[in-house]
Design an enzyme around this catalytic site. Structure first.
Site, PDB file in Angstrom:
ATOM      1  N   ARG A 272      42.940  43.708  41.877  1.00 21.83           N
ATOM      2  CA  ARG A 272      43.394  42.647  40.960  1.00 21.83           C
ATOM      3  C   ARG A 272      43.758  43.261  39.608  1.00 21.83           C
ATOM      4  O   ARG A 272      44.794  42.940  39.026  1.00 21.83           O
ATOM      5  CB  ARG A 272      42.275  41.623  40.821  1.00 21.83           C
ATOM      6  CG  ARG A 272      42.552  40.435  39.906  1.00 21.83           C
ATOM      7  CD  ARG A 272      41.389  39.450  40.070  1.00 21.83           C
ATOM      8  NE  ARG A 272      41.288  38.472  39.009  1.00 21.83           N
ATOM      9  CZ  ARG A 272      41.932  37.306  38.994  1.00 21.83           C
ATOM     10  NH1 ARG A 272      42.766  37.005  39.963  1.00 21.83           N
ATOM     11  NH2 ARG A 272      41.747  36.446  38.006  1.00 21.83           N
TER      12      ARG A 272
ATOM     13  N   HIS B 106      43.816  32.763  35.110  1.00 17.61           N
ATOM     14  CA  HIS B 106      42.935  32.817  33.950  1.00 17.61           C
ATOM     15  C   HIS B 106      43.094  31.537  33.137  1.00 17.61           C
ATOM     16  O   HIS B 106      44.217  31.121  32.828  1.00 17.61           O
ATOM     17  CB  HIS B 106      43.277  34.011  33.057  1.00 17.61           C
ATOM     18  CG  HIS B 106      42.834  35.325  33.615  1.00 17.61           C
ATOM     19  ND1 HIS B 106      43.392  36.530  33.225  1.00 17.61           N
ATOM     20  CD2 HIS B 106      41.883  35.640  34.529  1.00 17.61           C
ATOM     21  CE1 HIS B 106      42.803  37.516  33.874  1.00 17.61           C
ATOM     22  NE2 HIS B 106      41.891  37.002  34.667  1.00 17.61           N
TER      23      HIS B 106
ATOM     24  N   TYR C 231      44.398  43.325  29.722  1.00 18.86           N
ATOM     25  CA  TYR C 231      45.277  44.238  30.442  1.00 18.86           C
ATOM     26  C   TYR C 231      46.318  44.868  29.532  1.00 18.86           C
ATOM     27  O   TYR C 231      46.845  45.937  29.842  1.00 18.86           O
ATOM     28  CB  TYR C 231      45.942  43.500  31.611  1.00 18.86           C
ATOM     29  CG  TYR C 231      44.922  43.042  32.622  1.00 18.86           C
ATOM     30  CD1 TYR C 231      44.315  43.952  33.479  1.00 18.86           C
ATOM     31  CD2 TYR C 231      44.536  41.711  32.704  1.00 18.86           C
ATOM     32  CE1 TYR C 231      43.358  43.549  34.386  1.00 18.86           C
ATOM     33  CE2 TYR C 231      43.582  41.303  33.615  1.00 18.86           C
ATOM     34  CZ  TYR C 231      42.998  42.222  34.447  1.00 18.86           C
ATOM     35  OH  TYR C 231      42.045  41.822  35.340  1.00 18.86           O
TER      36      TYR C 231
ATOM     37  N   LYS D 192      38.905  29.164  40.685  1.00 19.94           N
ATOM     38  CA  LYS D 192      37.679  28.724  40.026  1.00 19.94           C
ATOM     39  C   LYS D 192      37.825  27.288  39.532  1.00 19.94           C
ATOM     40  O   LYS D 192      38.878  26.877  39.084  1.00 19.94           O
ATOM     41  CB  LYS D 192      37.365  29.651  38.836  1.00 19.94           C
ATOM     42  CG  LYS D 192      36.860  31.027  39.237  1.00 19.94           C
ATOM     43  CD  LYS D 192      36.452  31.823  38.011  1.00 19.94           C
ATOM     44  CE  LYS D 192      35.807  33.151  38.392  1.00 19.94           C
ATOM     45  NZ  LYS D 192      35.381  33.927  37.197  1.00 19.94           N
TER      46      LYS D 192
ATOM     47  N   ARG E 123      41.485  36.658  43.745  1.00 17.66           N
ATOM     48  CA  ARG E 123      40.085  37.072  43.834  1.00 17.66           C
ATOM     49  C   ARG E 123      39.666  37.167  45.302  1.00 17.66           C
ATOM     50  O   ARG E 123      40.257  36.519  46.169  1.00 17.66           O
ATOM     51  CB  ARG E 123      39.181  36.081  43.103  1.00 17.66           C
ATOM     52  CG  ARG E 123      39.520  35.890  41.628  1.00 17.66           C
ATOM     53  CD  ARG E 123      38.674  34.782  41.020  1.00 17.66           C
ATOM     54  NE  ARG E 123      38.945  34.588  39.595  1.00 17.66           N
ATOM     55  CZ  ARG E 123      39.832  33.742  39.112  1.00 17.66           C
ATOM     56  NH1 ARG E 123      40.544  32.973  39.937  1.00 17.66           N
ATOM     57  NH2 ARG E 123      40.019  33.621  37.808  1.00 17.66           N
TER      58      ARG E 123
ATOM     59  N   HIS F 150      38.268  43.590  43.255  1.00 16.99           N
ATOM     60  CA  HIS F 150      38.629  43.255  41.873  1.00 16.99           C
ATOM     61  C   HIS F 150      39.439  44.384  41.235  1.00 16.99           C
ATOM     62  O   HIS F 150      40.245  44.144  40.331  1.00 16.99           O
ATOM     63  CB  HIS F 150      37.375  42.973  41.052  1.00 16.99           C
ATOM     64  CG  HIS F 150      37.575  41.895  40.027  1.00 16.99           C
ATOM     65  ND1 HIS F 150      37.748  40.565  40.362  1.00 16.99           N
ATOM     66  CD2 HIS F 150      37.652  41.943  38.677  1.00 16.99           C
ATOM     67  CE1 HIS F 150      37.917  39.846  39.260  1.00 16.99           C
ATOM     68  NE2 HIS F 150      37.867  40.658  38.233  1.00 16.99           N
TER      69      HIS F 150
END
Length: 315
Positions: free
Chosen positions: A264, A287, A296, A191, A167, A261
């Site tokens: 990404r 994730h 995806y 995150k 990110r 993004h």
């Protein structure tokens, strides 16, 4: 969405929001963006309750919360916004019950609309190659040392984003000590304060080395150990990275206008198209849920379907 006149909240409610913000930051490790979004959502909820002569936050009912969300929907909030606001409310009331601020959590049964999982736009492999080659050529052609340093930095930024799929906030937070040059890895703080390790491809490693060789031409003392620095010498800002990416893609007429993004998305899509398994891509992207990564697979399936329709004589 229609604007609503703000309501001045009771000092006790303001203090409650401050305590919740501290909880999000220190105990849950949420980003500043998430903290602002959640406290903003709750400010809207509490303002709605005060404006409509509803109960104070500690006495709100499930019906009050559903009425507020319905009102948000009626005034134009999209599904993703409603989903986030419902998540903010659920998180707040669960915390309030757990800490003894309320006796019963009214948001336990609160549901939010499912978000439309649209296929994200992405770069074709050829477009990605052309963008990265163009940046490398621009760096090689630059004669002024400072301009060349900035060009090498820009090239390294796009190479690292596309190679690792990290990110933009993770890229900006990289320090020199986060490199494992022997194994060509980067340690990334994602995150929720979760750390992961991502591999760095050969072109990205070489591009990063070239930038680090001239980093001192742009870095000011305030940059500390930041890998990437802005034109003023401090740690680079995500907004600057976004401008760099948009500017680079604009140099290739056929490439879509994407931000960091988008790189990404491209990395994940190209990995799956190349045969990578879903669990590995999930780990690389950081994730927490496999369902997020599964988006995806829809991208790659859609691309295969279009290729089939264009090429098969009886499609």
């Amino acid at each position: 969405m229609k604007s609503v006149e703000p309501v001045e909240l009771d000092p006790a409610v303001e203090a409650l929001l401050d305590d919740f913000a501290q909880h999000l930051t220190k105990e849950r490790g949420c980003s500043a963006h998430t903290v602002r979004a959640y406290t903003g959502d709750l400010t809207q909820l509490f303002g709605h309750l005060a404006r409509t002569d509803g109960p104070p936050p500690g006495q709100a009912t499930l019906r009050d919360l559903r009425t507020w969300l319905a009102n948000q929907h009626a005034t134009g909030a999209d599904r993703s916004t409603l989903q986030r606001r419902a998540a903010a409310v659920r998180t707040f009331f669960a915390w309030a019950e757990h800490t003894g601020r309320i006796t019963t959590d009214p948001a336990r049964g609160l549901r939010s609309p499912k978000v439309d999982r649209r296929l994200p736009p992405t770069l074709e492999i050829d477009h990605a190659r052309r963008v990265l080659d163009d940046l490398a050529a621009a760096a090689a052609a630059a004669e002024d040392p400072a301009e060349r340093a900035a060009a090498l930095r820009d090239s390294a930024i796009l190479e690292v984003l596309y190679s690792t799929g990290i990110r933009v906030s993770e890229l900006c937070g990289l320090d020199l000590s986060d490199q494992d040059t022997e194994r060509e890895l980067l340690r990334v703080l994602g995150k929720g304060g979760k750390q992961r390790v991502v591999p760095l491809g050969g072109p990205a490693r070489r591009s990063l080395d070239a930038w680090l060789g001239v980093r001192e031409l742009l870095a000011a003392p305030g940059a500390g150990s930041a890998i990437f620095v802005g034109d003023r010498g401090g740690r680079i800002d995500p907004r600057v990275v976004r401008r760099i990416v948009h500017r680079a893609l604009a140099r290739i007429p056929e490439a879509p206008d994407l931000g960091p993004h988008g790189l990404r998305h491209a990395m994940a899509t190209h990995l799956l198209e190349g045969g990578a398994d879903l669990r590995s891509v999930q780990e690389l992207l950081g994730h927490s849920s496999l369902a997020t990564t599964q988006l995806y697979t829809h991208v790659t399936t859609e691309r295969l379907r279009k290729a089939y329709q264009q090429a098969h004589p009886r499609a």
